[in-house]
Design a protein around this motif. Sequence first.
Motif, short mmCIF file in Angstrom:
data_model
loop_
_atom_site.label_atom_id
_atom_site.label_comp_id
_atom_site.label_asym_id
_atom_site.label_seq_id
_atom_site.Cartn_x
_atom_site.Cartn_y
_atom_site.Cartn_z
N LEU A 142 0.82 -1.21 0.00
CA LEU A 142 0.00 0.00 0.00
C LEU A 142 0.85 1.26 0.00
O LEU A 142 0.54 2.24 -0.68
CB LEU A 142 -0.93 -0.01 1.22
N GLY A 202 2.30 1.81 -3.49
CA GLY A 202 1.27 2.31 -4.39
C GLY A 202 0.95 3.78 -4.16
O GLY A 202 0.70 4.52 -5.11
N ALA A 203 0.98 4.21 -2.91
CA ALA A 203 0.64 5.60 -2.61
C ALA A 203 1.81 6.56 -2.82
O ALA A 203 1.59 7.74 -3.08
CB ALA A 203 0.14 5.71 -1.17
N SER A 214 -1.75 -0.41 -6.68
CA SER A 214 -2.85 0.09 -5.84
C SER A 214 -4.19 -0.49 -6.27
O SER A 214 -5.02 -0.81 -5.43
CB SER A 214 -2.90 1.62 -5.91
N ALA A 227 -5.38 2.09 -0.64
CA ALA A 227 -5.34 1.62 -2.02
C ALA A 227 -5.98 2.65 -2.96
O ALA A 227 -5.44 2.94 -4.03
CB ALA A 227 -6.05 0.28 -2.14
N GLY A 229 -3.68 5.54 -3.27
CA GLY A 229 -2.60 5.21 -4.20
C GLY A 229 -3.04 5.32 -5.64
O GLY A 229 -2.28 5.79 -6.50
#
Length: 142
Positions: free
Chosen positions: A22, A25-26, A85, A113, A116
Amino acid sequence: MSQTIDPTGAAPETRSVKFLTLLFGACAAPIFWIGQILLGYSVSAFACYPGDQPVMPPTVGLLFNVLMAFDAVALAAAVAGGLISWRAWRMADGGASHRYVLHTGEGRNSFLAIWGLLSSLWFFFAILFNTIATITVPPCQS
């Protein structure tokens, strides 16, 4: 597996998303955007102004290729962050049939998520606009 045999579905551990996934992804797209800006500026500044006076570097094509490589890596990182994400969102909560039950950490995972996804999308366009500027604006003015 059929729902009649196992009405509760898979174990919660199989649906959980790792926090580092996570986090990547962010944060991948913003970090690579900052890297694109800083590396592009420093490489261009060193190539065009190695001393007190501006010079036209002998290999403008090499400078352009280096800047485009930075842009391509940053765009790829933004896409990778968005895909990771999206996959994390699907694993955490997206499309799940158990929406009436709130599992511990499920809201946090879904929020991070989606954050992201949005972050990757925003910074993808920022990186894309910087790439367009790299293509259209000459790196060194004579």
